[in-house]
Motif scaffolding. Structure first.
Motif, short mmCIF file in Angstrom:
data_model
loop_
_atom_site.label_atom_id
_atom_site.label_comp_id
_atom_site.label_asym_id
_atom_site.label_seq_id
_atom_site.Cartn_x
_atom_site.Cartn_y
_atom_site.Cartn_z
N ARG A 141 20.69 36.75 2.98
CA ARG A 141 21.68 36.48 1.70
C ARG A 141 23.02 37.00 1.87
O ARG A 141 23.89 36.95 0.84
CB ARG A 141 20.67 36.99 0.49
CG ARG A 141 19.43 36.15 0.41
CD ARG A 141 19.51 35.53 -0.80
NE ARG A 141 18.30 34.39 -0.85
CZ ARG A 141 18.08 33.70 -1.72
NH1 ARG A 141 18.77 33.86 -2.88
NH2 ARG A 141 17.32 32.75 -1.75
N ARG A 150 11.35 31.74 -0.58
CA ARG A 150 12.28 31.11 -1.70
C ARG A 150 12.57 29.90 -1.50
O ARG A 150 12.93 29.06 -2.40
CB ARG A 150 13.44 32.18 -1.53
CG ARG A 150 13.24 33.53 -2.01
CD ARG A 150 14.57 34.62 -1.69
NE ARG A 150 14.23 35.92 -1.94
CZ ARG A 150 14.32 36.79 -0.96
NH1 ARG A 150 15.00 36.34 0.40
NH2 ARG A 150 14.07 38.27 -1.12
N ILE A 168 14.80 42.30 -5.91
CA ILE A 168 14.39 42.02 -4.47
C ILE A 168 13.79 40.80 -4.03
O ILE A 168 13.95 40.29 -3.39
CB ILE A 168 13.30 43.37 -4.08
CG1 ILE A 168 14.00 44.63 -4.10
CG2 ILE A 168 12.88 43.00 -2.73
CD1 ILE A 168 13.13 45.70 -4.36
N SER A 169 12.93 40.29 -4.93
CA SER A 169 12.19 39.06 -4.64
C SER A 169 13.07 38.08 -4.67
O SER A 169 12.68 37.01 -3.88
CB SER A 169 10.76 38.86 -5.56
OG SER A 169 11.26 38.73 -6.92
N GLU A 170 13.91 38.05 -5.57
CA GLU A 170 14.94 36.98 -5.81
C GLU A 170 15.74 36.71 -4.60
O GLU A 170 16.11 35.77 -4.03
CB GLU A 170 15.76 36.98 -6.88
CG GLU A 170 14.96 36.47 -8.23
CD GLU A 170 15.55 36.85 -9.70
OE1 GLU A 170 14.72 37.02 -10.31
OE2 GLU A 170 16.35 37.37 -9.55
N SER A 171 16.36 38.03 -4.26
CA SER A 171 17.56 37.81 -3.19
C SER A 171 17.57 39.22 -2.12
O SER A 171 18.61 39.27 -1.44
CB SER A 171 19.15 37.80 -3.83
OG SER A 171 18.86 38.77 -4.98
N GLY A 172 16.54 39.93 -2.18
CA GLY A 172 16.42 40.97 -1.15
C GLY A 172 16.93 42.43 -1.47
O GLY A 172 17.57 42.62 -2.55
N ARG A 213 18.73 44.39 -0.03
CA ARG A 213 20.03 44.81 0.11
C ARG A 213 20.93 44.17 -1.07
O ARG A 213 22.08 44.70 -1.08
CB ARG A 213 20.73 44.32 1.41
CG ARG A 213 19.81 45.01 2.76
CD ARG A 213 20.58 45.97 3.34
NE ARG A 213 20.00 46.74 4.35
CZ ARG A 213 20.52 47.43 5.10
NH1 ARG A 213 21.39 47.46 5.64
NH2 ARG A 213 19.50 48.34 5.85
N GLU A 261 10.42 41.40 2.57
CA GLU A 261 11.32 42.29 2.43
C GLU A 261 11.36 43.69 2.81
O GLU A 261 12.20 44.23 3.51
CB GLU A 261 11.94 42.22 0.91
CG GLU A 261 12.65 41.08 0.50
CD GLU A 261 13.99 40.84 1.09
OE1 GLU A 261 14.61 41.79 1.44
OE2 GLU A 261 14.41 39.54 1.27
N ALA A 321 11.38 43.78 6.58
CA ALA A 321 12.55 43.71 7.31
C ALA A 321 13.29 44.98 7.25
O ALA A 321 13.99 45.54 7.95
CB ALA A 321 13.42 42.43 6.64
N ARG A 352 14.79 48.42 9.96
CA ARG A 352 16.08 49.08 9.72
C ARG A 352 16.04 50.18 9.24
O ARG A 352 16.86 51.13 9.81
CB ARG A 352 16.84 48.34 8.52
CG ARG A 352 17.37 46.80 8.89
CD ARG A 352 18.03 46.15 7.91
NE ARG A 352 18.23 44.74 8.22
CZ ARG A 352 17.72 43.79 7.34
NH1 ARG A 352 17.11 43.94 6.19
NH2 ARG A 352 17.77 42.60 7.57
#
Lengths: 212, 212
Positions: free
Chosen positions: A30, A117, B24-28, B30, B110, B113, B117
């Motif tokens: 994203r 998603r 977080i679940s919608e767009s991560g 970060r 998420e 991932a 990092r």
């Protein structure tokens, strides 16, 4: 979109996909923008639109490109399997390949999260999964390949992130146990595992090299 | 940081964690910012700093809070296992719980991932993994629990994203096969599986209810 199929164009296309994969592994699907990709690839801002239909096309091409690269690293070991032990070795090779760098795993989980998603990414996960299972399906049922995929997928998570991943020997025992649950398994130049016998007809079932 | 432990404060704290998990679940991971969380939770902009040390503390608390919630949904089925079949049922319950909503799975990937990092998130993955394995470890070796974790983790991916997930009955066969590889497994009011015998001493090994 007009694609110019010369080597310089291909190099730019690859550079854009590489840049996208770098950014995804660093900060997620994203966070990818045209601007970031072109800056990272050192190309002009319009280059994404020249080489790809849109950003989604670039992202999906980048993931496919990556799947190709990973797949090439383990597929040869599948084609060589002639018995349960060698098939188990091939599965262990695949786990080793998938666990060998964190970046691969991060890309995979980014793809999974995005797949949860969006349909487009779910299709890519399925494509990746299909590609990875083909090697096993040459010898086993589709269900066995799916069971083995569950194990290797989970094992990669443990090897990259866990503090208690299974030693190779233990993981291999699990892989062998799953293979041996499959009474329909068979290998080139081999008879079906059950019932025994029929070796004389094995040559007829050997898959011709031309099918690969 | 001063925490006020009254119910209104707890409600705000929970609302902030809920908001973080939604984002977080919608767009991560970060994409989470103080501003987005407070806007989603309907709280004043400073509220994150009042309730949490910093954004990382909020994110890590939110993931812990989520793990607690998921874990409560399947832990009871582990404590009831008295034989291989019931342990396999408990593993199947866990897989069903983890596969029952996409949001859970997206949060998990998420977290994976991010765990690839950053160390902080890797610790959270390990905490989650440990919590999930405790149920199996009451009856089996740590390696068996780890093997089963690999299977359930992979099976959840297939059930959420795949087009070829294993039917319950096939998945259960794999789970039972892995359990049966473990000759050290034992259940309350049961003797060790191998060697046979020793049932008379079983009561002494039954774990007292006070340990739960």
């Amino acid at each position: 979109m007009v694609k110019v199929n010369n080597s310089r164009s291909e190099a730019t296309r690859t550079a854009l996909m590489d840049a996208a994969l770098q950014i995804i592994s660093e900060s997620g699907v994203r966070s990818v923008t045209h601007r970031k990709i072109c800056s990272r690839a050192g190309t002009a801002l319009g280059s994404v639109n020249y080489h790809f239909k849109d950003l989604d096309d670039l992202l999906s091409s980048a993931f496919s490109f990556y799947v190709e690269g990973v797949s090439e690293r383990y597929e040869a070991s599948f084609s060589a399997a002639r018995n349960d032990d060698q098939l188990a070795d091939a599965v262990m090779d695949l786990i080793a390949a998938l666990s060998s760098d964190k970046r691969n795993a991060i890309l995979m989980w980014e793809l999974y999260a995005e797949g949860g998603r969006e349909r487009t990414y779910r299709k890519l996960v399925r494509k990746w999964s299909k590609r990875a299972k083909v090697g096993v399906e040459g010898y086993c049922s589709a269900n066995t390949a799916t069971a083995l995929e569950a194990v290797w997928d989970g094992a990669v998570m443990q090897r990259i992130l866990g503090d208690a991943s299974l030693p190779d020997e233990e993981l291999r025992r699990v892989v062998v146990a799953i293979i041996q649950l499959d009474s329909s398994r068979r290998y080139p130049a081999d008879s079906p595992v059950e019932p025994a016998g029929g070796r004389g007809r094995a040559a007829a079932r050997r898959r011709p090299p031309s099918r690969t």
